[in-house]
Scaffold this active site. Structure first.
Site, PDB file in Angstrom:
ATOM      1  CG  HIS A  72       0.712  -5.552  -3.368  1.00 33.44           C
ATOM      2  ND1 HIS A  72       0.419  -6.202  -2.198  1.00 33.44           N
ATOM      3  CD2 HIS A  72       0.205  -4.299  -3.233  1.00 33.44           C
ATOM      4  CE1 HIS A  72      -0.237  -5.390  -1.385  1.00 33.44           C
ATOM      5  NE2 HIS A  72      -0.384  -4.227  -2.000  1.00 33.44           N
ATOM      6  CD  GLU A  74       4.320  -9.346  -3.221  1.00 29.79           C
ATOM      7  OE1 GLU A  74       4.289  -8.201  -3.714  1.00 29.79           O
ATOM      8  OE2 GLU A  74       3.983  -9.571  -2.046  1.00 29.79           O
ATOM      9  CB  CYS A 103       0.633 -11.012  -3.019  1.00 31.55           C
ATOM     10  SG  CYS A 103       0.428  -9.410  -3.838  1.00 31.55           S
TER      11      CYS A 103
END
Length: 143
Positions: A72, A74, A103
């Site tokens: 992801h 993040e 995350c």
């Protein structure tokens, strides 16, 4: 709204627009997500969703399902931050989609104190975890 609040809102909108542009670097077809870590009005890290270094830039399998090893935005921004000499302590994370629970754990451990996002994620578990620990979470709408 006071002067400082309005100034912060304007900054938030600028950074979230920048995260949206950064998301365009993603090779993912289903959803492109961008993230920026900002501290003292400086971007100290950035990331977008995609495969780990050394993998082919294909995020989905032949059925259009996201491959399990795709990172992801993040996570990419936080791991990039960890490889730098910067600290996420007290920083703000701007991300185009609400963080997932995995995350959110990284956000907490990185010392990030504020998260600004625009699009909802299919689960609110990540947002709920961040709020539970006292991290300021704000959703903004891009115009």
């Amino acid at each position: 709204m006071g002067y400082q609040e309005e100034k912060q809102r304007q900054l938030d909108m600028r950074y979230i627009r920048m995260a949206k542009v950064w998301a365009e670097n993603s090779y993912c077809v289903r959803r492109q997500v961008g993230a920026l870590v900002v501290k003292d009005k400086m971007i100290i890290s950035d990331g977008y969703n995609g495969t780990p270094s050394g993998f082919e830039n294909v995020c989905e399998d032949e059925n259009g399902k996201t491959k399990p090893y795709v990172l992801h935005a993040e996570a990419n921004a936080i791991t990039k931050l960890a490889k730098s000499s910067n600290s996420g302590e007290g920083a703000t994370l701007y991300v185009t989609a609400a963080p997932c629970i995995e995350c959110s754990k990284l956000i907490i451990q990185a010392g990030i104190k504020r998260v600004v996002y625009c699009d909802d994620y299919h689960s609110t578990d990540g947002i709920d975890l961040l709020r539970r620990i006292g991290i300021c979470v704000e959703q903004v709408q891009l115009l």
